[in-house]
Design an enzyme around this catalytic site. Sequence first.
Site, mmCIF file in Angstrom:
data_model
loop_
_atom_site.group_PDB
_atom_site.id
_atom_site.type_symbol
_atom_site.label_atom_id
_atom_site.label_comp_id
_atom_site.label_asym_id
_atom_site.label_seq_id
_atom_site.Cartn_x
_atom_site.Cartn_y
_atom_site.Cartn_z
ATOM 1 N N GLY A 205 0.710 -1.168 -0.026
ATOM 2 C CA GLY A 205 0.059 -0.031 0.098
ATOM 3 C C GLY A 205 0.875 1.282 -0.114
ATOM 4 O O GLY A 205 2.147 1.230 0.299
ATOM 5 N N PRO A 206 0.147 2.337 -0.262
ATOM 6 C CA PRO A 206 0.906 3.728 -0.313
ATOM 7 C C PRO A 206 1.609 4.046 1.115
ATOM 8 O O PRO A 206 1.325 3.599 1.964
ATOM 9 C CB PRO A 206 -0.087 4.487 -0.687
ATOM 10 C CG PRO A 206 -1.293 3.881 -0.826
ATOM 11 C CD PRO A 206 -1.245 2.639 -0.418
ATOM 12 N N GLY A 208 2.639 5.366 4.582
ATOM 13 C CA GLY A 208 1.645 6.236 5.476
ATOM 14 C C GLY A 208 0.301 5.749 5.841
ATOM 15 O O GLY A 208 -0.304 6.196 6.576
ATOM 16 N N GLY A 210 -0.145 2.930 7.197
ATOM 17 C CA GLY A 210 -0.010 1.981 8.352
ATOM 18 C C GLY A 210 0.311 0.483 8.133
ATOM 19 O O GLY A 210 0.133 -0.244 9.229
ATOM 20 N N LYS A 211 1.109 0.357 7.492
ATOM 21 C CA LYS A 211 1.580 -1.047 7.077
ATOM 22 C C LYS A 211 2.625 -1.353 8.243
ATOM 23 O O LYS A 211 2.506 -2.253 9.147
ATOM 24 C CB LYS A 211 2.645 -1.046 5.868
ATOM 25 C CG LYS A 211 1.810 -0.942 4.746
ATOM 26 C CD LYS A 211 2.403 -1.083 3.486
ATOM 27 C CE LYS A 211 3.432 -0.085 3.267
ATOM 28 N NZ LYS A 211 3.044 1.433 3.066
ATOM 29 N N THR A 212 3.546 -0.228 8.672
ATOM 30 C CA THR A 212 4.451 -0.794 9.652
ATOM 31 C C THR A 212 3.696 -0.887 10.991
ATOM 32 O O THR A 212 3.884 -1.690 11.957
ATOM 33 C CB THR A 212 5.512 0.392 9.763
ATOM 34 O OG1 THR A 212 6.180 0.531 8.609
ATOM 35 C CG2 THR A 212 6.558 0.070 11.008
ATOM 36 N N HIS A 428 -10.140 35.367 -9.321
ATOM 37 C CA HIS A 428 -9.861 34.115 -9.911
ATOM 38 C C HIS A 428 -10.385 32.840 -8.804
ATOM 39 O O HIS A 428 -11.098 32.339 -9.464
ATOM 40 C CB HIS A 428 -8.101 33.889 -9.589
ATOM 41 C CG HIS A 428 -7.722 32.458 -9.912
ATOM 42 N ND1 HIS A 428 -6.985 32.312 -11.151
ATOM 43 C CD2 HIS A 428 -7.838 31.301 -9.408
ATOM 44 C CE1 HIS A 428 -6.750 30.968 -11.254
ATOM 45 N NE2 HIS A 428 -7.318 30.267 -10.161
ATOM 46 N N GLU A 429 -10.584 33.199 -7.513
ATOM 47 C CA GLU A 429 -11.060 32.377 -6.720
ATOM 48 C C GLU A 429 -12.485 32.508 -6.795
ATOM 49 O O GLU A 429 -13.243 31.157 -6.741
ATOM 50 C CB GLU A 429 -10.674 32.407 -5.339
ATOM 51 C CG GLU A 429 -9.137 32.139 -4.985
ATOM 52 C CD GLU A 429 -8.663 30.972 -5.406
ATOM 53 O OE1 GLU A 429 -9.435 30.091 -5.630
ATOM 54 O OE2 GLU A 429 -7.482 30.814 -5.776
ATOM 55 N N ASP A 505 -4.244 24.817 -12.008
ATOM 56 C CA ASP A 505 -5.447 24.447 -12.514
ATOM 57 C C ASP A 505 -5.435 23.908 -13.861
ATOM 58 O O ASP A 505 -6.240 22.952 -14.288
ATOM 59 C CB ASP A 505 -6.350 25.860 -12.413
ATOM 60 C CG ASP A 505 -6.454 26.336 -11.312
ATOM 61 O OD1 ASP A 505 -6.484 25.708 -10.328
ATOM 62 O OD2 ASP A 505 -6.861 27.810 -11.252
HETATM 63 P P1 ADP Z 1 3.512 2.863 6.402
HETATM 64 O O1 ADP Z 1 4.477 1.837 6.976
HETATM 65 O O2 ADP Z 1 2.586 2.349 5.899
HETATM 66 O O3 ADP Z 1 4.190 3.889 5.452
HETATM 67 P P2 ADP Z 1 3.157 3.682 9.364
HETATM 68 O O4 ADP Z 1 2.574 2.467 9.879
HETATM 69 O O5 ADP Z 1 4.731 3.974 9.235
HETATM 70 O O6 ADP Z 1 2.682 3.993 7.569
HETATM 71 O O7 ADP Z 1 2.032 4.898 9.493
HETATM 72 C C1 ADP Z 1 2.767 6.033 10.165
HETATM 73 C C2 ADP Z 1 1.916 6.568 11.179
HETATM 74 O O8 ADP Z 1 0.516 7.066 10.808
HETATM 75 C C3 ADP Z 1 1.345 5.466 12.289
HETATM 76 O O9 ADP Z 1 2.549 5.380 13.342
HETATM 77 C C4 ADP Z 1 0.095 6.180 12.822
HETATM 78 O O10 ADP Z 1 0.386 7.065 13.806
HETATM 79 C C5 ADP Z 1 -0.469 6.664 11.540
HETATM 80 N N1 ADP Z 1 -1.601 5.602 10.936
HETATM 81 C C6 ADP Z 1 -1.089 5.258 9.583
HETATM 82 N N2 ADP Z 1 -2.323 4.625 9.492
HETATM 83 C C7 ADP Z 1 -3.007 4.471 10.437
HETATM 84 C C8 ADP Z 1 -4.127 3.886 10.757
HETATM 85 N N3 ADP Z 1 -4.849 2.820 9.782
HETATM 86 N N4 ADP Z 1 -4.866 3.925 11.843
HETATM 87 C C9 ADP Z 1 -4.476 4.713 12.683
HETATM 88 N N5 ADP Z 1 -3.191 5.273 12.658
HETATM 89 C C10 ADP Z 1 -2.609 5.221 11.111
HETATM 90 ZN ZN ZN Z 2 -7.304 28.586 -9.622
HETATM 91 MG MG MG Z 3 6.521 1.922 6.967
#
Ligand code: ADP
Ligand code: ZN
Ligand code: MG
Length: 619
Positions: A205-206, A208, A210-212, A428-429, A505
Amino acid sequence: MFDNKNFGDKKFKYAAYYAVAVMVVVLMINYFATDLNTEQITYNKFLDLLSQKKIAEVQISDDKITMIPKSDSGIEKKILYTGRIEDPDFKNELKNSGAEIKPVVPNNDPIRSFFVTWVIPIIIFFFLGKIIFGKMDKKFGSGVMSFGKNNAKLYAESETGKTFDDVAGQEEAKESLVEIVDFLHDPSRYTEIGAKIPKGALLVGPPGTGKTLLAKAVAGEAKVPFFSMSGSEFVEMFVGMGAARVRDLFQQAGEKAPCIVFIDEIDAIGKSRDNAIAGGGNDEREQTLNQLLAEMDGFDSSKRVIILAATNRPEVLDKALLRPGRFDRRVIVDRPDLKGREAILKVHVKDVKMAEKVDLSSIAKATSGAVGADLANIVNEAALLAVKQGRKEVIQADLEEAVEVIIAGKEKKDRILSQHEKETVAFHEVGHALVAALLKHTDPVHKITIVPRTMGALGYTMQLPEEEKFLVTKDEMLDQIAVMLGGRAAEEVKFNSISTGASNDIERATQTARNMVTIYGMTDRFDMMALESVSNRYLDGRPVQNCSERTSGEIDEETLRIIKTAHERAIKLLNDNLELLNNIAQRLLDQETLTGEEFMEMVKESSAWNTEMEKKIEE
Ligand code: ADP
Ligand code: ZN
Ligand code: MG
């Protein structure tokens, strides 16, 4: 390579360093101790002091005269010494001075000083050293699992402190992992029916999402040893080290089974070997990867060692890793949806003092596309903002501001725009906002602002969907493009001149129009022909074209046609409602920020609002 014997050598090396350090310190203590209390003086000075009767005691050895000055002599040092010179008058002077003459007792003194300056410090250091080494032993020595060998961390359940409750909005992913944890607890339930648990699971997955975090939660839930290591840690400076580490890791895992091995960011070692050729190859990584493959083949899940790995770049992984029998299960950890985002926010506001009335669902709505890490960030930013304002709890406005900070950067109040620039930005906005309000298939306007932000935006219009959409229709896309172009259109309508402010835009509009042509099959000309394929859905990689060069030119034409039509629609809408555009822009210039309600009120009061539009709201 890096087995116990070597670790013994290493210990010896530490001990050697330690001994040298002790010697240096002892010498330094010696040096300073003597230097602080004693001073060498010249023979002349010595004679002067004698004649001035300032000396209390004198000790004469073969080569040195040591003396203790009288306490009222005004001399700071406790001991003075000088060399011995053949001087016939010396004895008389000494007698006359009245100083006491102490005999030299050669044996007693050196032994005592040897004890004081050498033996005692060494004994002290020895015991200190024992304590320090004892701690080191506990940390990675013979204690728990000879972890001096590699850096794999062994998380006990209590240590990560994370559980599945800490991971929100990833229900499917959690389900797959629960099964694995469950198997380790009670394998018979699975083996009785003949089910095989996968040997390895790959979290994909992308960044951030929450994989770790999920892996740590598995560690917290699985009441089994959990070895965790990051892919980049395997790739060492020295060739062969990475492979050795993999071997060690799996050897330890084998001893501790049932257990879980987690390799974070596995793409660091698992990159496809095909690509490596171009870059001159990377023997080290390849060796490490081969070792990993070999180890995985050596295990079977009846041994109850389960291998988890995480990556945000599954497409670069070597095919061999993904073969059945290795990471044959993929756990998708995708961007959270609306409900997921709200759940994640809830997890993170737990540790923050919140006002009672905060509405997390509206924040979730405003953060489409955000991942868990972003949301955690937003909550923290909101708390910081609350502190800055001197508040004791976080209120809705903090959260809303935090969203904007994360999306657009901090407000930059000191950026000074000329009056004309400000007007341009305002029109513009309002152009964006008005086109959005007057077209049917668009999201409501949530906020318009012309307060500059640090991330480059001089102003922006925020639209919020009323509910999360999973499908976008052709009409909606066409209207979206018109809204994107509405900013520039307003500049044209009002000032009859255009500025550079619309570059983003234009980029977004072009991309949307192009996708309609090449990916979504939304034009008559190309019908449902796939002209591009997306290479990586997780990184914003450009799609790959798969069509002839002639078609490629036609795609450009078709894209242009869509953009032109949308542009003309925006111009017409704004021209027809020039007065309203003027009024709202004027108010925005006065207030700098308009809420969605303020804006809609003005729209609804105007003649532009008709029954047709009323219907749109009701729908
Ligand atoms: P990844 O390993 O996918 O890049 P991380 O597990 O390191 O992402 O996530 C970074 C932080 O973001 C986590 O420590 C947590 O605080 C927050 N986070 C990410 N995903 C979740 C989730 N599904 N639920 C709660 N917190 C999350
Ligand atoms: Zn614009
Ligand atoms: Mg990670």
